[in-house]
Design a protein around this motif. Structure first.
Motif, short mmCIF file in Angstrom:
data_model
loop_
_atom_site.label_atom_id
_atom_site.label_comp_id
_atom_site.label_asym_id
_atom_site.label_seq_id
_atom_site.Cartn_x
_atom_site.Cartn_y
_atom_site.Cartn_z
N HIS A 1 -8.37 10.22 6.87
CA HIS A 1 -8.36 8.79 6.57
C HIS A 1 -7.82 7.99 7.76
O HIS A 1 -8.37 6.95 8.14
CB HIS A 1 -7.52 8.54 5.31
CG HIS A 1 -7.85 7.27 4.61
ND1 HIS A 1 -7.89 7.14 3.25
CD2 HIS A 1 -8.17 6.03 5.09
CE1 HIS A 1 -8.21 5.91 2.91
NE2 HIS A 1 -8.37 5.22 4.02
N GLU B 1 -5.22 12.94 4.27
CA GLU B 1 -4.51 11.83 4.92
C GLU B 1 -4.91 11.69 6.39
O GLU B 1 -5.20 10.59 6.87
CB GLU B 1 -3.00 12.07 4.81
CG GLU B 1 -2.15 10.99 5.44
CD GLU B 1 -0.68 11.30 5.33
OE1 GLU B 1 -0.04 11.54 6.38
OE2 GLU B 1 -0.17 11.33 4.18
N GLU C 1 -13.52 -1.15 3.03
CA GLU C 1 -14.12 0.13 2.67
C GLU C 1 -13.14 1.29 2.82
O GLU C 1 -13.32 2.36 2.22
CB GLU C 1 -15.37 0.39 3.53
CG GLU C 1 -15.10 0.63 5.02
CD GLU C 1 -14.86 -0.66 5.80
OE1 GLU C 1 -14.70 -0.60 7.02
OE2 GLU C 1 -14.90 -1.75 5.15
N LEU C 2 -12.09 1.09 3.65
CA LEU C 2 -11.06 2.12 3.83
C LEU C 2 -9.75 1.78 3.12
O LEU C 2 -8.74 2.48 3.29
CB LEU C 2 -10.77 2.31 5.33
CG LEU C 2 -11.96 2.81 6.17
CD1 LEU C 2 -11.61 2.78 7.65
CD2 LEU C 2 -12.34 4.23 5.73
N ALA C 3 -9.77 0.70 2.31
CA ALA C 3 -8.57 0.24 1.57
C ALA C 3 -7.39 0.05 2.50
O ALA C 3 -6.27 0.46 2.21
CB ALA C 3 -8.22 1.23 0.45
N ARG D 1 0.84 -1.20 0.00
CA ARG D 1 0.00 0.00 0.00
C ARG D 1 0.88 1.25 0.00
O ARG D 1 2.09 1.19 0.23
CB ARG D 1 -0.93 0.00 1.21
CG ARG D 1 -1.80 -1.27 1.33
CD ARG D 1 -2.78 -1.42 0.18
NE ARG D 1 -3.47 -2.69 0.15
CZ ARG D 1 -4.65 -2.91 0.73
NH1 ARG D 1 -5.25 -1.93 1.38
NH2 ARG D 1 -5.22 -4.10 0.63
N ASN E 1 -4.24 2.62 1.26
CA ASN E 1 -4.15 3.48 0.09
C ASN E 1 -5.04 4.69 0.33
O ASN E 1 -6.21 4.56 0.68
CB ASN E 1 -4.61 2.75 -1.18
CG ASN E 1 -3.60 1.71 -1.62
OD1 ASN E 1 -2.39 1.91 -1.49
ND2 ASN E 1 -4.10 0.59 -2.15
N SER F 1 -7.49 7.60 -0.16
CA SER F 1 -8.61 7.89 -1.04
C SER F 1 -8.57 9.35 -1.45
O SER F 1 -8.19 10.23 -0.66
CB SER F 1 -9.93 7.58 -0.34
OG SER F 1 -11.01 8.03 -1.12
N GLY F 2 -8.95 9.61 -2.70
CA GLY F 2 -8.92 10.99 -3.19
C GLY F 2 -10.01 11.85 -2.58
O GLY F 2 -10.00 13.07 -2.74
N LYS F 3 -10.97 11.25 -1.87
CA LYS F 3 -12.10 12.00 -1.32
C LYS F 3 -11.79 12.66 0.01
O LYS F 3 -12.57 13.50 0.47
CB LYS F 3 -13.29 11.06 -1.15
CG LYS F 3 -13.78 10.45 -2.46
CD LYS F 3 -14.95 9.51 -2.23
CE LYS F 3 -15.43 8.88 -3.54
NZ LYS F 3 -16.56 7.96 -3.31
#
Length: 761
Positions: A466, A463, A433-435, A401, A456, A458-460
């Motif tokens: 997340h 950091e 769901e959170l990779a 990752r 990984n 997420s672009g949404k």
């Protein structure tokens, strides 16, 4: 204990394996080499025959052309007109003229002139009545009537096949008769020139074609009739010749004749349609490689013996570690021996396999400990690169990752069995769901566990958000499974798993420095380490860009960097002392760059009042002056270096222009610069491009060689590095107005040495 290798079936199997590995390709390679030698030799001989046949065709075509030209000259010769020939006064002159024409070609045995409907025939020896002529010179397969008819009716050049001719002296010679109507190419000829050509004139040329090889050579006319044949060693029947020549095409062919394989080579003349053919038994090619076959057999035997010795050595080398493993496996094996005391069944590899299975079962028992030990070392020392693919597969670990961080999870007064259950839960936890996924680590403190998280981004979300969601998911899992709300310390996030040891230290620090000791407390190291800092410093990227612009000699960019830094200082509300300190960054960057460029005297050029000047504007002007001086020096150094390199390039070309491999790319590679740079700089210095300069040097050398040596033109052109001789000659003539041969002759009297011959290119 000394081993007897030959009692082991496995050892013998290794020997046979190596021998087969050696012998199979060796046999195939031997057959291939022998067949290839025969094929190559056959191809070389056939190509040689093709070249010789082509040469013979050219020579004979040239001789036939000479005869046609002689006939044409005869038809226009006033001495050989019907009136002059029939006149008793001029007939002697006509006979002498015919004798002169005969002497102009070595292939002519005799030349005869005949006018249609005449009862006389003329030759270089005199005038004869046709009846006398036909009695004195008789053809075996060409009677008097047929001869008279052909002389009167022939409309185009005709070659009669070789025939036996009887002379008045009783000699019998095989000759060919070549009839050419005069005037040539006229639809209504008024006479005929007949040449008698000895067959030996053509067979002598044919004999040189076969050389040391036996076979048959033929010359066929455009109707497929045999004009000349020459047979060495064997012959064909008339039926075989007819069948072969009726379907024969130009080129190289293989065909079975008389029950034997033959190689047939043929070429065809474009001038008269004649076909030249050689037929050779293919068995001759095989006999020519007997020495190759003997050498191959001897080499094969030597290789087999050497290979057997090498196979023995390799088999022993391969078997020796196996025998040691067998001894080790037997000493460590816990399997019970057979009741009758006999040796274990199976070969050595089977016994090793049994021992490995025993060891594998023991390793499986130790895998959880080994996995936890490895992860503990990872938290302590980092360096995830030591995790080989084999270890990843064995421990079921993945660090593929993009982001990684560590959590330290703690609780109060939990029982030991709950701790083990928590470790099993966290051992490999997934959050699709959170990779993200995580690996639990048992720490030395009984009330704490470590958790390595990889995810990984997420672009949404950013950091930190997340990370917060992942931490909340872990806490919720533990609360749901064990009704425990743990205390969690979270380390910083890193892009490489090699820095997990730093994240672990940070997580431990966050756990210890947590504000509250109550359940469910989550502490992030990033928030602990954040302190507001409003001090102004020149950004590193500005200083790096300033340094690089000075190294490249780009004053505009350097000035922009200095100006923007000074402007930022002027707009800040810093004290005068701090402003001067920050200015030292700019000055130090300029001085360091100058030193890296080799200018160690820049420090001496700094005025004492530069840093302590009255205003930042004066400081800016001083720094710009220093930057300008450095950029000017860099530009001068670049120009000198470029000029020096081009001088070296010109010297290199002057030394190597006669090398045919010389090119723009090779010169660029030699000096480590781009071809486009060489081309552009070369033309600026020399006034002409790279190719033109090399051509000029080669032209000058060829002119010099033509004037001072007697070497063949082709050798001279090749010597100066030009491979396309015809193209060179065309360009030479275009520039000088002369061919190389004309140029050599023009300067031979004044430039060539005494006694030196002149080539006629």
């Amino acid at each position: 204990m000394r081993l007897n290798y030959f009692k082991s079936k496995l050892f013998l199997k290794y020997i046979w394996s190596y021998l087969f590995i050696l012998l199979i390709p060796l046999v195939l390679m031997t057959i291939f080499i022998y067949e290839n030698a025969v094929t190559n030799l056959k191809s070389e001989i056939e190509q040689s025959r093709l070249a010789q046949l082509t040469q013979a065709k050219v020579i004979i075509d040239g001789r036939m052309k000479e005869l046609s030209e002689i006939a044409s000259r005869v038809s226009y010769d006033e001495r050989l007109t019907p009136y002059r020939v029939h006149d008793s006064i001029y007939s002697g002159e006509a006979i002498r003229a015919l004798d002169q024409y005969k002497s102009t070609s070595s292939i002519i045995g005799e030349i005869y002139l005949y006018f249609h409907k005449d009862d006389r025939i003329y030759s270089g020896k005199g005038l004869n009545h046709f009846d006398v002529f036909s009695n004195n010179l008789s053809f075996q397969h060409w009677n008097k009537d047929a001869l008279f008819r052909d002389l009167n009716n022939v409309k185009y050049p005709t070659m009669r096949p070789a025939d036996i001719v009887s002379t008045p002296s009783g000699l019998h010679e095989t000759m060919l008769a070549y009839l050419i109507p005069i005037t040539p190419n006229s639809p209504n000829p008024h006479g005929t020139i007949m040449y008698l050509i000895k067959e030996s004139e053509l067979t002598g040329l044919i004999d040189s074609i076969l050389g040391n090889y036996q076979g048959m050579t033929y010359i066929l006319d455009n109707d497929g009739h045999i004009l000349v044949d020459n047979r060495q060693g064997e012959s064909l029947t008339s039926a075989e010749e007819k069948s072969l020549f009726n379907n024969l095409s130009v080129g190289i062919h293989d065909k079975t004749l008389n029950g034997m394989a033959h190689s047939i080579v043929s070429v065809k003349s474009e001038n008269n349609g004649w076909t030249y053919v050689t037929i050779m038994p293919s068995s001759q090619f095989f006999s020519s490689v007997l020495h190759v076959r003997s050498f191959i057999i001897l080499l094969f035997i030597i290789v087999v013996f050497v290979g057997a010795a090498i196979a023995l050595v390799l088999a022993r080398m391969q078997y020796q570690p196996i025998s040691m493993l067998v001894e080790f496996a037997a000493s460590k094996s816990h399997s019970k021996p057979s009741e009758d005391g006999s040796a274990p069944t199976g070969n050595e590899l089977d016994r090793i396999r049994t021992a490995l299975q025993e060891y594998s079962s023991r390793v499986d028992l130790q895998e959880p400990f080994a996995r936890n030990h490895f992860l503990s070392m990872l938290l302590k020392y980092g360096s995830a690169q030591s995790l080989t693919p084999e270890l990843q597969e064995a421990f079921n670990l993945e660090f593929d990752r993009s982001h990684h961080f560590v959590m330290v999870i703690g609780w109060e007064e939990n029982e030991h069995n709950e701790r083990q259950d928590m470790l099993e839960l966290l051992n490999q936890i997934e959050f699709p769901e959170l990779a993200a996924h995580g690996y639990g680590v048992e720490l030395s403190q009984l009330d704490q566990l470590g958790l390595i998280i990889s995810f990984n981004l997420s672009g949404k979300m950013d950091e930190f958000s997340h990370i917060q969601q992942i931490v909340e998911a872990v806490r919720s899992n533990m609360l749901e499974s064990f009704d425990v709300s743990p205390m969690i310390g979270v380390g910083a996030c890193y892009a490489s798993p090699d820095l997990l040891n730093q994240s672990f230290i940070e997580a431990c620090s966050a756990f210890e420095l947590r504000v509250s000791t109550g359940h469910g407390t989550i502490t992030y190291f990033e928030k602990l380490s954040y302190t507001p800092d409003h001090a102004f410093w020149i950004p590193n990227n500005t200083l790096l860009k300033l340094s690089q612009s000075l190294k490249q000699g780009s004053y505009d960019v350097a000035a922009q960097m200095i100006h923007s830094a000074i402007q930022s200082l002027q707009s800040s509300e810093l004290s005068a002392l701090l402003t001067r300190c920050i200015c030292f960054d700019l000055l130090n960057t300029i001085l360091k760059t100058a030193s890296e460029l080799g200018d160690h005297s820049m420090m001496q050029k700094i005025a004492p009042h530069m840093i302590y000047s009255n205003s930042l504007d004066e400081l800016e002007r001083s720094l710009l002056n220093l930057a300008s001086e450095i950029c000017n020096q860099v530009e001068q150094d670049n120009q000198k270096e470029e000029q020096s390199i081009i001088d070296q390039v010109v010297a290199y070309i002057d030394e190597h222009f006669m090398d045919n491999t010389l090119s723009l790319e090779t010169v660029a590679f030699e000096f480590g610069i781009s071809p486009s740079h060489v081309s552009r700089s070369f033309k600026e210095k020399m006034g002409l491009n790279f190719i033109q300069y090399i051509w000029q040097k080669r032209m000058e050398e060829v002119m010099h060689q033509l004037k001072t040596t007697n070497d063949p033109l082709k050798d001279i052109i090749l010597k100066v590095g030009y491979l396309d001789t015809p193209n060179f000659i065309r360009k030479f003539k275009k520039e000088t107005g002369y061919t190389p041969g004309q140029y050599r002759k023009m300067f031979a009297s004044q430039d060539s040495e005494p006694g030196t011959g002149i080539d006629d290119e």
